[in-house]
Design an enzyme around this catalytic site. Sequence first.
Site, PDB file in Angstrom:
ATOM      1  N   LYS A  34      -2.109 -11.838  -0.787  1.00 62.67           N
ATOM      2  CA  LYS A  34      -3.261 -10.969  -1.059  1.00 62.67           C
ATOM      3  C   LYS A  34      -3.644 -11.021  -2.541  1.00 62.67           C
ATOM      4  CE  LYS A  34      -2.846  -6.447  -0.083  1.00 62.67           C
ATOM      5  NZ  LYS A  34      -3.088  -5.560  -1.248  1.00 62.67           N
ATOM      6  N   SER A  35      -2.672 -10.940  -3.417  1.00 65.74           N
ATOM      7  CA  SER A  35      -2.965 -10.950  -4.861  1.00 65.74           C
ATOM      8  C   SER A  35      -3.646 -12.251  -5.264  1.00 65.74           C
ATOM      9  CB  SER A  35      -1.658 -10.824  -5.657  1.00 65.74           C
ATOM     10  OG  SER A  35      -1.078  -9.571  -5.446  1.00 65.74           O
ATOM     11  N   GLN A 182      -2.184  -4.934 -12.116  1.00 66.48           N
ATOM     12  CA  GLN A 182      -3.622  -4.667 -11.982  1.00 66.48           C
ATOM     13  C   GLN A 182      -4.211  -4.283 -13.335  1.00 66.48           C
ATOM     14  OE1 GLN A 182      -4.132  -1.780  -8.869  1.00 66.48           O
ATOM     15  NE2 GLN A 182      -3.434  -3.190  -7.273  1.00 66.48           N
ATOM     16  N   ASP A 332       5.643  -3.385  -3.622  1.00 63.06           N
ATOM     17  CA  ASP A 332       5.021  -3.074  -2.325  1.00 63.06           C
ATOM     18  C   ASP A 332       6.024  -3.109  -1.166  1.00 63.06           C
ATOM     19  OD1 ASP A 332       2.505  -2.752  -3.439  1.00 63.06           O
ATOM     20  OD2 ASP A 332       2.006  -4.875  -3.230  1.00 63.06           O
ATOM     21  N   LYS A 359      -0.066   4.467  -4.763  1.00 66.17           N
ATOM     22  CA  LYS A 359      -0.481   3.315  -3.965  1.00 66.17           C
ATOM     23  C   LYS A 359      -1.505   3.782  -2.920  1.00 66.17           C
ATOM     24  CE  LYS A 359       1.890   0.308  -6.180  1.00 66.17           C
ATOM     25  NZ  LYS A 359       1.188  -0.605  -7.054  1.00 66.17           N
TER      26      LYS A 359
HETATM   27  C1  S3P Z   1      -1.209  -6.116  -7.263  1.00 63.08           C
HETATM   28  C2  S3P Z   1      -0.368  -5.418  -8.083  1.00 63.08           C
HETATM   29  C3  S3P Z   1       0.444  -4.282  -7.611  1.00 63.08           C
HETATM   30  C4  S3P Z   1       0.549  -4.213  -6.094  1.00 63.08           C
HETATM   31  C5  S3P Z   1      -0.746  -4.496  -5.415  1.00 63.08           C
HETATM   32  C6  S3P Z   1      -1.308  -5.844  -5.814  1.00 63.08           C
HETATM   33  C7  S3P Z   1      -2.011  -7.208  -7.843  1.00 63.08           C
HETATM   34  O1  S3P Z   1      -0.153  -3.094  -8.096  1.00 63.08           O
HETATM   35  O2  S3P Z   1       1.036  -2.962  -5.691  1.00 63.08           O
HETATM   36  O3  S3P Z   1      -0.570  -4.486  -3.989  1.00 63.08           O
HETATM   37  O4  S3P Z   1      -2.554  -8.029  -7.081  1.00 63.08           O
HETATM   38  O5  S3P Z   1      -2.099  -7.279  -9.087  1.00 63.08           O
HETATM   39  P1  S3P Z   1       0.198  -2.545  -9.593  1.00 63.08           P
HETATM   40  O6  S3P Z   1       0.111  -3.709 -10.476  1.00 63.08           O
HETATM   41  O7  S3P Z   1      -0.822  -1.512  -9.920  1.00 63.08           O
HETATM   42  O8  S3P Z   1       1.591  -1.991  -9.472  1.00 63.08           O
END
Ligand code: S3P
Length: 453
Positions: A34-35, A182, A332, A359
Amino acid sequence: MDHSAKTAPIAARPLTSRRGQSALTGRIRVPGDKSISHRALMFGALAEGETRITGLLEGEDVLRTADAMRALGAEVTQLGNGHWHVRGQGRGKLQEPKDVLDMGNSGTAARLICGILASHPIFAVLTGDGSLRSRPMKRVTDPLSGTGARFASRAGGRLPLAIEGTATPSPLHYRLPVASAQVKSAILLAGLNAEGETVVEEPEATRDHTENMLRHFGATVAVEVQGHGRVVRLQGKPSLTAADIVVPGDPSSAAFPIVAALIVPGSAVTIENIGLNPLRTGLFTTLQDMGADLTIANERIEGGEPVGDLILRAGPLQAVEVPRSRVPSMVDEFPVLAVAAAFAHGTSRFLGLSELRVKESDRLAATAALLTVNGITVEIEGDDLIIHGSGGAAPAGGGTVETHMDHRIAMSALVLGLATQAPVTVDDAAFIETSFPKFVELMHGLGADIGAA
Ligand code: S3P
């Protein structure tokens, strides 16, 4: 899929999982990461030329990003079976969207787009579903205001949020107060259109897909390791050129069939082509610490990321203590790790889970509730989760779990019910579509009994 009060309510989709007659067996692949999928679409839209993507996750969250990139002027084409093309005009050339951008359930989409838009001279409004509208955005809008962009939002920095980006962004130097890929990514993306160097200091290393992919598109990104953390430096105003991307299987999605295979007696499952970026594999280390029969085979590099196959066999699990320093590499995965811990011998402790509270749901509370309602004893002490394992015996089950618009709570509960005495029901499985379309069908293929409540 918006279950908010604002729109007409859509019927919730309850689902139940049951202990079957037989073990789980088979060889599967899970959907794309997903990321990496979000970033592939976004960075493709920022680059000049045609980016060709294979293995893209076609879940609701990523489809929202695809729509947003189209609304910002990129040509985004779905060719079928995870194969997509994105044609961008080059860095700094996004256009003003004609309407509100609805990011659905996706925090990653909303926060990264804030970074992208901060350094474009355009106005945009972001919104999302009931879950996303309750999540904190000040963690990105506060630092991004330092570029010269202006943000206006609901109380507490909640969506809907209006952004007035700037044509002359200042580069940021920011130390992250929370470990968040993020937030790091939002700052770096804003820095693409700033003159000079943008610097992000992270006290704990978080997933580095943004850094890796920006380099892949031609940016200069230097990373210096400092203790558990890193300092990331991006040179502003790079030429970003289209590049092909191969998206590996998502380790965070693989986590569900992995834990199912470990807790359903007699199971033997292989999951192929899983991303093994070391900043994502905390769950695998933890399960191995628990004595799980989990081996990694066929390790290789594909599309610039390490990937491999995971081979799993059910067996006894021991309790584990997860240190807070490991949290970012499995942030996650705690709900489904908690399910594994419910079957272990002894008491497990997961330390420093404050980020789980923000989350898709308050995952710390939702994870504790999902276990409690199924007869497993848990405690929350501060930000730590403590789980008293059943010592290998099947926990009672029989509960109905509130998913709170959270896909990972829904899938964790359904995995739990595959090995409890009585079936486990989730009140609404619809949100599984955000990250893992065909989850139920894929689990059926392994022999799992998941069906109507
Ligand atoms: C993600 C970072 C994570 C994760 C999210 C996807 C990303 O969040 O929980 O599902 O793609 O950068 P955080 O970086 O806010 O912890």
